[in-house]
Write a protein that holds these residues in place. Structure first.
Motif, mmCIF file in Angstrom:
data_model
loop_
_atom_site.group_PDB
_atom_site.id
_atom_site.type_symbol
_atom_site.label_atom_id
_atom_site.label_comp_id
_atom_site.label_asym_id
_atom_site.label_seq_id
_atom_site.Cartn_x
_atom_site.Cartn_y
_atom_site.Cartn_z
ATOM 1 N N ARG A 250 9.639 6.956 -3.825
ATOM 2 C CA ARG A 250 10.120 8.337 -3.802
ATOM 3 C C ARG A 250 9.103 9.207 -3.058
ATOM 4 O O ARG A 250 7.943 8.807 -2.924
ATOM 5 N N PRO A 251 9.522 10.377 -2.563
ATOM 6 C CA PRO A 251 8.577 11.255 -1.863
ATOM 7 C C PRO A 251 7.385 11.592 -2.746
ATOM 8 O O PRO A 251 7.506 11.741 -3.969
ATOM 9 N N ASP A 266 7.317 11.723 6.171
ATOM 10 C CA ASP A 266 8.733 12.014 6.344
ATOM 11 C C ASP A 266 9.452 11.505 5.103
ATOM 12 O O ASP A 266 9.827 10.337 5.017
ATOM 13 N N GLY A 267 9.620 12.392 4.106
ATOM 14 C CA GLY A 267 10.216 11.988 2.850
ATOM 15 C C GLY A 267 9.321 10.967 2.162
ATOM 16 O O GLY A 267 8.110 11.161 2.025
ATOM 17 N N PRO A 268 9.887 9.810 1.780
ATOM 18 C CA PRO A 268 9.078 8.795 1.099
ATOM 19 C C PRO A 268 8.222 7.949 2.057
ATOM 20 O O PRO A 268 7.420 7.134 1.609
ATOM 21 N N ARG A 269 8.392 8.160 3.362
ATOM 22 C CA ARG A 269 7.625 7.360 4.336
ATOM 23 C C ARG A 269 6.377 8.117 4.774
ATOM 24 O O ARG A 269 6.432 9.319 5.074
ATOM 25 N N GLN A 270 5.257 7.386 4.830
ATOM 26 C CA GLN A 270 3.995 7.974 5.269
ATOM 27 C C GLN A 270 3.313 7.053 6.275
ATOM 28 O O GLN A 270 3.401 5.831 6.180
ATOM 29 N N VAL A 284 -4.476 -1.744 2.445
ATOM 30 C CA VAL A 284 -3.146 -2.129 1.970
ATOM 31 C C VAL A 284 -3.176 -2.406 0.469
ATOM 32 O O VAL A 284 -2.309 -1.962 -0.291
ATOM 33 N N ALA A 285 -4.202 -3.131 0.022
ATOM 34 C CA ALA A 285 -4.323 -3.448 -1.402
ATOM 35 C C ALA A 285 -4.499 -2.189 -2.238
ATOM 36 O O ALA A 285 -3.913 -2.061 -3.324
ATOM 37 N N ALA A 286 -5.289 -1.239 -1.730
ATOM 38 C CA ALA A 286 -5.518 0.008 -2.470
ATOM 39 C C ALA A 286 -4.239 0.832 -2.583
ATOM 40 O O ALA A 286 -3.924 1.376 -3.649
ATOM 41 N N VAL A 287 -3.486 0.902 -1.502
ATOM 42 C CA VAL A 287 -2.236 1.667 -1.517
ATOM 43 C C VAL A 287 -1.233 1.016 -2.469
ATOM 44 O O VAL A 287 -0.603 1.691 -3.294
ATOM 45 N N ALA A 288 -1.085 -0.300 -2.363
ATOM 46 C CA ALA A 288 -0.128 -1.008 -3.221
ATOM 47 C C ALA A 288 -0.524 -0.956 -4.689
ATOM 48 O O ALA A 288 0.344 -0.962 -5.580
ATOM 49 N N GLU A 292 3.896 3.095 -6.073
ATOM 50 C CA GLU A 292 5.074 2.232 -6.123
ATOM 51 C C GLU A 292 5.622 2.114 -4.696
ATOM 52 O O GLU A 292 6.210 3.059 -4.163
ATOM 53 N N VAL A 293 5.401 0.965 -4.096
ATOM 54 C CA VAL A 293 5.712 0.761 -2.684
ATOM 55 C C VAL A 293 6.940 -0.128 -2.540
ATOM 56 O O VAL A 293 7.039 -1.187 -3.155
#
Length: 319
Positions: A250-251, A266-270, A284-288, A292-293
């Motif tokens: 979600r955004p 752009d909304g839920p995309r970054q 990538v590991a930190a973001v995930a 909630e990806v």
């Protein structure tokens, strides 16, 4: 196949220096370039408009004589041995044709056979091969003026190869072509290089040509050679960011993670920029681990990004 040693080419131009006066100014189009191209290589020669690409090509093909330095192509001096070199060289200029405008393509190729004194039996076999590889059959008997741009370009390639040259020099061969025509030309050039061992020097503004065709690139800027090496080495040399594209469930506010920064949402995309020195897997590991990806992908810098960074001084001294 090509040996270039400190070649330079300057021109004298007249520029207005007052209301009624003009002064002579010396302009260095090429300023001390050196490189070699081995037989069988497929090399991209890149640079912005005015960088010196076309001037270099004209010196390699004997159209221009260097102001200084030494050039050898197939062991010959291009400016002094143009006729001998022409038998070993094929040239295609994307914005100019070597075909006869009002003649059918087949007749143009026959005339070119006579210019190069190719034996009839050899020409027949060569034309059959080129017709198959370049898909010329449907328009061999069509006047050149009625051909589409893509068809004419394939005809020009055939004309440059009628005499089976060792070296093919291409100047913007896919300019203005549609996607299908580009794919046909690229596939043909790949086969020509890999199966026949033809050396190819390609200048183009279509960076897709470079990424799909060339194992080595040379980049010229302001008349000097700014880079000479592989695309992989260029990516390793130029400090260009990778882009991590993250689709969240979600955004959400811009993601904050060490080693990367959000450059667009752009909304839920970054979109997150990751410098070349940072471990992308850790980002990538930190973001995930914190969000909630739904999807995540890493985009390496394209050649256009790399060349832009190179022109801005992004390559350390010595490369």
């Amino acid at each position: 196949m090509i040996e270039v040693d400190e070649i330079a080419k300057s021109f004298t131009v007249r520029r207005r220096s007052g209301r009624l006066r003009r002064s002579r100014v010396h302009v260095a189009a090429v300023d001390g370039i050196s490189f070699t191209v081995a037989a069988g290589e497929f090399v991209g020669y890149l640079g912005p408009n005015g960088a010196g690409k076309s001037t270099t090509i004209k010196m390699l093909t004997g159209i221009l004589t260097p102001s200084s330095g030494r050039v050898r192509v197939a062991g010959l001096d291009p400016s002094r041995q143009r006729t001998a070199l022409a038998r070993r060289l094929g040239v295609v200029f994307g914005q100019r044709t070597t075909l006869w405008w009002d003649l059918p393509l087949r007749d143009s190729l026959t005339l070119i056979r006579h210019l190069y004194r190719v034996e009839r039996s050899v020409h027949r076999a060569r034309l059959a091969e080129l017709t198959e590889l370049l898909e010329l059959g449907p328009f061999l008997d069509t006047p050149v003026r009625q051909l589409s741009l893509g068809q004419r370009m394939r005809g020009d390639l055939a004309a440059a190869l009628v005499h089976d040259p060792e070296l093919l020099v291409l100047d913007e061969p896919t300019i203005g072509l549609d996607v299908v025509s580009k794919a046909t030309v690229r596939a043909f050039l790949t086969r020509l290089n890999t199966e026949r061992g033809t050396t190819i020097l390609l200048t183009t503004h279509d960076l897709g040509d470079i990424e799909r065709l060339c194992r080595r690139v040379m980049i010229i800027d302001h008349g000097r050679l700014a880079y000479d090496g592989s695309l992989d080495a260029l990516r390793a040399t130029v400090d260009a960011d990778r882009i991590l594209i993250v689709d969240l469930a979600r955004p959400a506010p811009p993601i904050e993670v060490e080693g990367a920064s959000v450059v667009r949402t752009d909304g839920p995309r970054q979109w997150l920029a990751i410098p070349s020195a940072v471990n992308a897997a850790a980002v990538v590991a930190a973001v995930a681990g914190r969000h909630e990806v739904e999807d995540i992908s890493l985009r390496e810098p394209g050649i256009e990004d790399l060349i832009t960074r190179l022109y801005r001084g992004g390559v350390p001294a010595g490369h």
